[in-house]
Scaffold this active site. Structure first.
Site, mmCIF file in Angstrom:
data_model
loop_
_atom_site.group_PDB
_atom_site.id
_atom_site.type_symbol
_atom_site.label_atom_id
_atom_site.label_comp_id
_atom_site.label_asym_id
_atom_site.label_seq_id
_atom_site.Cartn_x
_atom_site.Cartn_y
_atom_site.Cartn_z
ATOM 1 N N TRP A 102 0.818 -1.218 0.000
ATOM 2 C CA TRP A 102 0.000 0.000 0.000
ATOM 3 C C TRP A 102 0.843 1.256 0.000
ATOM 4 O O TRP A 102 0.524 2.218 -0.710
ATOM 5 C CB TRP A 102 -1.004 -0.038 1.153
ATOM 6 C CG TRP A 102 -1.988 -1.143 0.949
ATOM 7 C CD1 TRP A 102 -2.092 -2.300 1.673
ATOM 8 C CD2 TRP A 102 -2.971 -1.249 -0.102
ATOM 9 N NE1 TRP A 102 -3.078 -3.098 1.144
ATOM 10 C CE2 TRP A 102 -3.633 -2.481 0.057
ATOM 11 C CE3 TRP A 102 -3.340 -0.428 -1.156
ATOM 12 C CZ2 TRP A 102 -4.654 -2.907 -0.806
ATOM 13 C CZ3 TRP A 102 -4.356 -0.844 -2.012
ATOM 14 C CH2 TRP A 102 -4.991 -2.061 -1.836
ATOM 15 N N ASP A 172 -1.369 6.804 6.186
ATOM 16 C CA ASP A 172 -2.504 6.014 5.696
ATOM 17 C C ASP A 172 -2.852 4.995 6.787
ATOM 18 O O ASP A 172 -2.250 3.931 6.877
ATOM 19 C CB ASP A 172 -2.115 5.299 4.398
ATOM 20 C CG ASP A 172 -3.173 4.286 3.956
ATOM 21 O OD1 ASP A 172 -4.240 4.213 4.589
ATOM 22 O OD2 ASP A 172 -2.913 3.576 2.963
ATOM 23 N N LYS A 196 -12.699 -1.168 7.257
ATOM 24 C CA LYS A 196 -12.018 -2.176 8.072
ATOM 25 C C LYS A 196 -12.400 -1.997 9.546
ATOM 26 O O LYS A 196 -12.962 -2.898 10.150
ATOM 27 C CB LYS A 196 -10.513 -2.057 7.878
ATOM 28 C CG LYS A 196 -10.130 -2.338 6.419
ATOM 29 C CD LYS A 196 -8.745 -1.856 6.111
ATOM 30 C CE LYS A 196 -8.474 -1.781 4.625
ATOM 31 N NZ LYS A 196 -8.634 -3.032 3.910
HETATM 32 N N1 PMP Z 1 -4.207 1.447 2.187
HETATM 33 C C1 PMP Z 1 -4.296 0.365 2.968
HETATM 34 C C2 PMP Z 1 -3.366 0.240 4.142
HETATM 35 C C3 PMP Z 1 -5.247 -0.628 2.685
HETATM 36 O O1 PMP Z 1 -5.342 -1.708 3.462
HETATM 37 C C4 PMP Z 1 -6.112 -0.468 1.582
HETATM 38 C C5 PMP Z 1 -7.203 -1.463 1.256
HETATM 39 N N2 PMP Z 1 -6.970 -2.752 1.565
HETATM 40 C C6 PMP Z 1 -5.961 0.661 0.787
HETATM 41 C C7 PMP Z 1 -5.018 1.610 1.126
HETATM 42 C C8 PMP Z 1 -6.852 0.890 -0.401
HETATM 43 O O2 PMP Z 1 -8.073 1.279 0.085
HETATM 44 P P1 PMP Z 1 -9.374 1.495 -0.791
HETATM 45 O O3 PMP Z 1 -9.750 0.177 -1.332
HETATM 46 O O4 PMP Z 1 -10.325 2.048 0.230
HETATM 47 O O5 PMP Z 1 -9.039 2.483 -1.853
#
Ligand code: PMP
Length: 361
Positions: A102, A172, A196
């Site tokens: 991520w 994030d 989450k």
């Molecule tokens: N950052 C992290 C740490 C994540 O776990 C996720 C989703 N698993 C995301 C970003 C992406 O998030 P989204 O699907 O809400 O765009």
């Protein structure tokens, strides 16, 4: 009713009292003749729901006055773009600490709008640890330093907040939001998708220090990603995801009832501790993450014999344990232990794992 133990990585388990409240509020919310799904976002019933959610979140997280709390759309992925488009300003680049998939994606997205300097990344290319702060190569002129406190796929978590950083810290928090107390003052900006730990998919929470919005945004910045627009209109610049906002509000209330973030952090520490202790005691299972960086939210593990994975998952499902398959990029297993996953779920999982190792080891 037969609810399973849900270890999904997101969307993920919600607290049962929240689901029951949602059911009670359908098809009519508090005698107003319609459900939250059908309300105008401009009318008082919804405005009161939205306001209360904001108040409760500020209380829960201890958000100081000098910060805006924004409820946005587009998930954390939209924030990967919104952060640089709003905050690069006159700076040429921003620093990114890469500890998993991520943070890597966040850096790549920033690269479309400016330079994303990689301040640190594990030297061995494996996402199993957090590079120590002393190894980071920081640029004093960076627009900000971005990092991902919890990497959902690798199961790698910072157990500390970077200190002595002279540029705004951007985090994030998608997969560890509201899982433990955080000192908001130390951050310039925090963002997290709600699906989450903070509600249903469709809403993204941004907490941003007001003075950062004095920076000049990129001219191409879409209005829906403009923090200034969102802040000026109480996150109602356009139609917000009203139902998801309402569900988040119920989750915030539930968390306040659990003793706030300190209360839930204690439960989370017990849950992940129990699972890691068991994994460490049994050669049949392996967690590859450095002990100082193990995630309290997403516990990854592999079986000694990957040929047993399908059997493991099928048996788990029969035992009422679902969502344990690891991310396709890393394989193995992942148990996401978000706030709403009860201690009972972890106990049942450990019992199942013990029995599986005994009969397949
Ligand atoms: N950052 C992290 C740490 C994540 O776990 C996720 C989703 N698993 C995301 C970003 C992406 O998030 P989204 O699907 O809400 O765009």
């Amino acid at each position: 009713m037969s609810r399973v133990f849900n270890f999904n990585a997101g969307p993920a388990a919600l607290p049962l009292p929240v689901l029951e409240q949602v059911r009670e509020d359908l098809p009519e919310w508090h005698g107003c003749g319609m459900s939250v799904l059908e309300m105008s976002h401009r009318a008082e019933p919804f405005l009161s729901i939205a306001r209360q959610a904001g108040i409760d979140l500020r209380k829960l997280l201890g958000v100081p006055d000098g910060y805006h709390v924004l409820f946005m759309q587009g998930g954390a992925t939209a924030q990967f773009a919104a952060v640089p488009m709003n905050l690069l300003g006159e700076h040429r680049s921003a620093d990114y600490v890469v500890t998993g998939t991520w943070s890597q994606k966040a850096a790549e997205e920033c690269g479309k709008y400016g330079q994303a300097r990689i301040a640190a990344r594990p030297a061995d290319g494996r996402f199993t640890r957090v590079p120590p702060h002393a190894e980071w190569k920081l640029d004093p002129d960076a627009a900000y330093l971005h990092y991902t406190p919890n990497e959902t796929i690798a199961g790698v978590e910072f157990h500390w907040v970077p200190e002595g950083i002279n540029v705004p810290l951007v985090a994030d928090f998608s997969s560890s939001f509201l899982s433990h107390p955080v000192d908001v003052k130390r951050f310039g900006l925090i963002y997290a998708g709600a699906q989450k730990n903070a509600g249903a998919a469709g809403i993204t929470i941004v907490v941003v220090r007001k003075e950062l919005l004095d920076r000049k945004p990129l001219t191409q910045l879409p209005k829906v990603l403009d923090y200034r627009e969102m802040a000026a209109r109480d996150s109602m610049m356009n139609t917000p995801p009203t139902f998801a906002w309402y569900v988040s509000g119920l989750v915030f209330r539930w968390l306040l009832d659990q003793g706030g973030l300190e209360g839930i952090a204690a439960v989370n520490a017990r849950k992940s501790g129990q699972l890691y202790d068991y994994i460490d005691s049994e050669a049949f299972y392996v967690n590859p993450v450095d002990k100082t960086a193990r995630s309290r939210m997403n516990v990854v593990f592999t079986l000694a014999d990957a040929a047993r994975d399908a059997d493991f998952l099928a048996g788990a499902k029969r035992a009422g344990l679902v969502g344990l398959k690891g991310h396709r990029s890393v394989g193995g297993m992942r148990a996401s232990l978000y706030n709403a996953v009860p201690e009972e779920a972890v106990k049942t999982l450990v019992e199942y794992m013990r029995e599986f190792a005994r009969t397949h080891g």
